[in-house]
Motif scaffolding. Structure first.
Motif, PDB file in Angstrom:
ATOM      1  N   THR A 286      47.114  30.526  31.120  1.00  0.00           N
ATOM      2  CA  THR A 286      46.638  30.143  32.446  1.00  0.00           C
ATOM      3  C   THR A 286      47.584  30.608  33.550  1.00  0.00           C
ATOM      4  OG1 THR A 286      47.648  27.947  32.236  1.00  0.00           O
ATOM      5  CG2 THR A 286      45.347  28.167  31.554  1.00  0.00           C
ATOM      6  N   ASP A 287      48.887  30.568  33.290  1.00  0.00           N
ATOM      7  CA  ASP A 287      49.833  31.068  34.293  1.00  0.00           C
ATOM      8  C   ASP A 287      49.626  32.553  34.538  1.00  0.00           C
ATOM      9  OD1 ASP A 287      50.899  28.560  34.552  1.00  0.00           O
ATOM     10  OD2 ASP A 287      52.770  28.997  33.513  1.00  0.00           O
ATOM     11  N   PHE A 288      49.403  33.305  33.463  1.00  0.00           N
ATOM     12  CA  PHE A 288      49.157  34.736  33.622  1.00  0.00           C
ATOM     13  C   PHE A 288      47.888  34.978  34.430  1.00  0.00           C
ATOM     14  CE2 PHE A 288      46.554  38.253  31.946  1.00  0.00           C
ATOM     15  CZ  PHE A 288      47.263  39.309  32.513  1.00  0.00           C
ATOM     16  N   LEU A 289      46.810  34.259  34.118  1.00  0.00           N
ATOM     17  CA  LEU A 289      45.562  34.455  34.854  1.00  0.00           C
ATOM     18  C   LEU A 289      45.719  34.060  36.316  1.00  0.00           C
ATOM     19  CD1 LEU A 289      42.895  33.237  32.277  1.00  0.00           C
ATOM     20  CD2 LEU A 289      43.379  35.590  32.960  1.00  0.00           C
ATOM     21  N   GLY A 290      46.463  32.986  36.574  1.00  0.00           N
ATOM     22  CA  GLY A 290      46.708  32.593  37.956  1.00  0.00           C
ATOM     23  C   GLY A 290      47.477  33.650  38.720  1.00  0.00           C
ATOM     24  N   TRP A 291      48.516  34.190  38.062  1.00  0.00           N
ATOM     25  CA  TRP A 291      49.285  35.269  38.693  1.00  0.00           C
ATOM     26  C   TRP A 291      48.411  36.499  38.923  1.00  0.00           C
ATOM     27  CZ3 TRP A 291      50.157  40.205  36.984  1.00  0.00           C
ATOM     28  CH2 TRP A 291      51.080  40.957  37.730  1.00  0.00           C
ATOM     29  N   THR A 292      47.593  36.839  37.934  1.00  0.00           N
ATOM     30  CA  THR A 292      46.710  37.993  38.058  1.00  0.00           C
ATOM     31  C   THR A 292      45.725  37.806  39.202  1.00  0.00           C
ATOM     32  OG1 THR A 292      46.871  38.412  35.681  1.00  0.00           O
ATOM     33  CG2 THR A 292      45.025  39.420  36.833  1.00  0.00           C
ATOM     34  N   ALA A 293      45.202  36.589  39.326  1.00  0.00           N
ATOM     35  CA  ALA A 293      44.281  36.307  40.427  1.00  0.00           C
ATOM     36  C   ALA A 293      44.957  36.535  41.778  1.00  0.00           C
ATOM     37  CB  ALA A 293      43.766  34.873  40.319  1.00  0.00           C
ATOM     38  N   GLU A 294      46.229  36.129  41.891  1.00  0.00           N
ATOM     39  CA  GLU A 294      46.966  36.350  43.137  1.00  0.00           C
ATOM     40  C   GLU A 294      47.110  37.844  43.429  1.00  0.00           C
ATOM     41  OE1 GLU A 294      50.733  34.439  43.111  1.00  0.00           O
ATOM     42  OE2 GLU A 294      49.937  32.484  42.537  1.00  0.00           O
ATOM     43  N   VAL A 295      47.450  38.608  42.394  1.00  0.00           N
ATOM     44  CA  VAL A 295      47.638  40.045  42.578  1.00  0.00           C
ATOM     45  C   VAL A 295      46.326  40.713  42.974  1.00  0.00           C
ATOM     46  CG1 VAL A 295      48.234  42.192  41.398  1.00  0.00           C
ATOM     47  CG2 VAL A 295      49.631  40.165  41.038  1.00  0.00           C
ATOM     48  N   LEU A 296      45.253  40.375  42.271  1.00  0.00           N
ATOM     49  CA  LEU A 296      43.963  40.982  42.577  1.00  0.00           C
ATOM     50  C   LEU A 296      43.507  40.604  43.990  1.00  0.00           C
ATOM     51  CD1 LEU A 296      42.023  40.528  39.215  1.00  0.00           C
ATOM     52  CD2 LEU A 296      43.085  42.609  40.100  1.00  0.00           C
ATOM     53  N   THR A 297      43.706  39.344  44.367  1.00  0.00           N
ATOM     54  CA  THR A 297      43.320  38.911  45.708  1.00  0.00           C
ATOM     55  C   THR A 297      44.073  39.697  46.772  1.00  0.00           C
ATOM     56  OG1 THR A 297      42.809  36.680  44.906  1.00  0.00           O
ATOM     57  CG2 THR A 297      43.212  36.935  47.265  1.00  0.00           C
ATOM     58  N   ALA A 298      45.370  39.942  46.528  1.00  0.00           N
ATOM     59  CA  ALA A 298      46.166  40.727  47.476  1.00  0.00           C
ATOM     60  C   ALA A 298      45.657  42.149  47.598  1.00  0.00           C
ATOM     61  CB  ALA A 298      47.633  40.743  47.045  1.00  0.00           C
ATOM     62  N   ARG A 299      44.932  42.597  46.596  1.00  0.00           N
ATOM     63  CA  ARG A 299      44.381  43.953  46.597  1.00  0.00           C
ATOM     64  C   ARG A 299      42.896  43.977  46.948  1.00  0.00           C
ATOM     65  NH1 ARG A 299      48.853  43.588  44.167  1.00  0.00           N
ATOM     66  NH2 ARG A 299      50.160  45.345  43.567  1.00  0.00           N
ATOM     67  N   GLY A 300      42.398  42.842  47.441  1.00  0.00           N
ATOM     68  CA  GLY A 300      41.023  42.791  47.901  1.00  0.00           C
ATOM     69  C   GLY A 300      39.987  42.598  46.816  1.00  0.00           C
ATOM     70  N   VAL A 301      40.414  42.163  45.620  1.00  0.00           N
ATOM     71  CA  VAL A 301      39.494  41.938  44.506  1.00  0.00           C
ATOM     72  C   VAL A 301      39.424  40.437  44.246  1.00  0.00           C
ATOM     73  CG1 VAL A 301      39.002  42.412  42.084  1.00  0.00           C
ATOM     74  CG2 VAL A 301      40.083  44.165  43.496  1.00  0.00           C
ATOM     75  N   PRO A 302      38.229  39.833  44.261  1.00  0.00           N
ATOM     76  CA  PRO A 302      38.138  38.378  44.062  1.00  0.00           C
ATOM     77  C   PRO A 302      38.556  37.962  42.661  1.00  0.00           C
ATOM     78  CG  PRO A 302      35.950  39.366  44.089  1.00  0.00           C
ATOM     79  CD  PRO A 302      36.913  40.449  44.496  1.00  0.00           C
ATOM     80  N   ALA A 303      39.176  36.804  42.556  1.00  0.00           N
ATOM     81  CA  ALA A 303      39.647  36.311  41.262  1.00  0.00           C
ATOM     82  C   ALA A 303      38.491  36.121  40.284  1.00  0.00           C
ATOM     83  CB  ALA A 303      40.403  34.999  41.447  1.00  0.00           C
ATOM     84  N   ARG A 304      37.309  35.831  40.787  1.00  0.00           N
ATOM     85  CA  ARG A 304      36.166  35.596  39.902  1.00  0.00           C
ATOM     86  C   ARG A 304      35.785  36.837  39.090  1.00  0.00           C
ATOM     87  NH1 ARG A 304      34.095  35.710  45.091  1.00  0.00           N
ATOM     88  NH2 ARG A 304      32.637  37.425  45.526  1.00  0.00           N
TER      89      ARG A 304
END
Length: 368
Positions: free
Chosen positions: A316-334
């Motif tokens: 879950t920590d990895f997915l949360g971190w990944t969601a942050e990175v993707l969001t910063a790049r304009g890609v929704p976490a979903r």
């Protein structure tokens, strides 16, 4: 997933996942020098970076302070800037290389060794070597004779060096939780050779929980703590040789082994199912397709690591971190959810893996 998290292999320090482990002994003057070093590193100017380090020493900062609170702080900032999409992988590589090279500026300040001999190495497949080097240089500054073996040291070679040099301790570093199985192999092998092991790095958890789970003889959250622990006296001698399942009895269900062995097939089949479920993928460029496959591979790797230590937090920590990175790049976490759904379908006979995927999906649901 059209924006890659492939910087996973290159981002310096954050896949623990958590903040930099700071020391309470930092010098307040270090911040201004860290800002100057950051400016030089960001400009890719190695000569100016070396001058900053030299000037900081001349201004009265101790070598250890320069090493950990100037260089270490800059490297942490590199990781944050990459994650926020303000720094490319190439720029991160340049910054890390400069930081690594200017460490040599401290060499005239090293005292004569006298405390004993220790070995510092990254576990097999761990590329993030700078945290280990900071530990090695701190120990040298404190008077230890250090064998620094660098990044991704195969366990067989590590043990060969242990037998040749008989160190008082082996300090193992890892930043990525996906390396925990390799770390466990190295820990038990060193202990079987009669050498105590100290572990460090965010892979082992910010509180060292995975280090203790894997049976290390000591854990340190950062370089100063590692040096203090070694200076306090010999580490406890390892207990009798033991098997992996002695530390991790849950591995008897074979879920970790089967998922790890099926990694290539799981990634391939999940990718193909994504293509079938989302026709828009047919319009992906070759680069986008490659990055999507790499992202799926990272998800499977972290799932396997979570199975190994039986901890949902790793996943879950990895997915949360990944969601942050993707969001910063304009890609929704979903955008991560469809891959998790398809992966779960293939692991219907793996209850622990399915529970982890459920936890991961719930964690993504709480992301903004």
């Amino acid at each position: 997933m059209t924006t890659s998290i492939t910087g996973l292999q290159d981002e310096p320090n954050r896949h623990g996942v958590g903040a930099r482990l700071a020391s309470p002994h930092s010098d307040t003057r270090a911040a201004q020098w860290a800002d100057k070093l950051w400016a030089a590193v960001r400009a890719g100017d190695e000569y100016s970076a070396a001058d900053v380090v030299t000037d900081a020493l001349r201004a009265g900062l101790g070598p250890e302070t320069v090493l950990l609170d100037v260089m270490g702080a800059v490297q942490h900032r590199v990781g944050l800037e990459w994650a926020a999409n303000r720094m490319s992988v190439a720029e991160e590589h340049v910054a890390t290389a400069i930081n690594d090279r200017v460490i040599a500026t401290l060499s005239p300040h090293r005292p004569t060794a006298g405390r004993g001999r220790v070995m510092v190495a990254c576990v097999d497949q761990e590329w993030h070597s700078l945290p280990a080097r900071l530990v090695a240089e701190t120990l040298r500054l404190r008077g230890w004779e250090v064998d620094y073996l660098g990044a991704q040291v195969p366990t067989a070679h590590l043990i060969g060096h242990v037998h040749r040099t008989a160190p008082a301790a082996v300090c193992l570093s890892s930043s990525l939780p996906t390396r925990l199985p390799m770390a466990h192999t190295a820990i038990t092998a060193c202990q079987a050779a009669g050498t105590p092991v100290m572990a460090g790095g965010l892979a082992f958890g910010v509180d060292g929980r995975y280090a203790r789970l894997l049976g290390v003889d000591a854990w340190a959250p950062e370089a100063r703590a590692a040096a203090d622990k070694l200076a306090a006296g010999p580490l406890p001698q390892p207990s009798a040789a033991h098997q992996t399942t002695d530390d991790l009895p849950h591995l008897a269900d074979q879920e970790y082994t089967l998922v790890a062995q099926s990694r290539t097939r799981l990634v391939r089949d999940t990718f193909q199912l994504l293509e079938q479920s989302f026709p828009a993928m047919k319009d992906y460029s070759d680069g986008q397709r490659e990055r999507t496959a790499e992202d799926l591979a990272h998800i499977v790797d972290f799932l396997a690591a979570a199975l190994y230590v039986d901890s949902a937090d790793v996943f879950t920590d990895f997915l949360g971190w990944t969601a942050e990175v993707l969001t910063a790049r304009g890609v929704p976490a979903r955008s991560l959810a469809p891959g998790l759904d398809l992966l779960e379908e293939q692991l219907r006979d793996f209850p622990r893996a399915r529970d982890l995927i459920h936890a991961g999906r719930a964690a993504l649901g709480s992301c903004p």
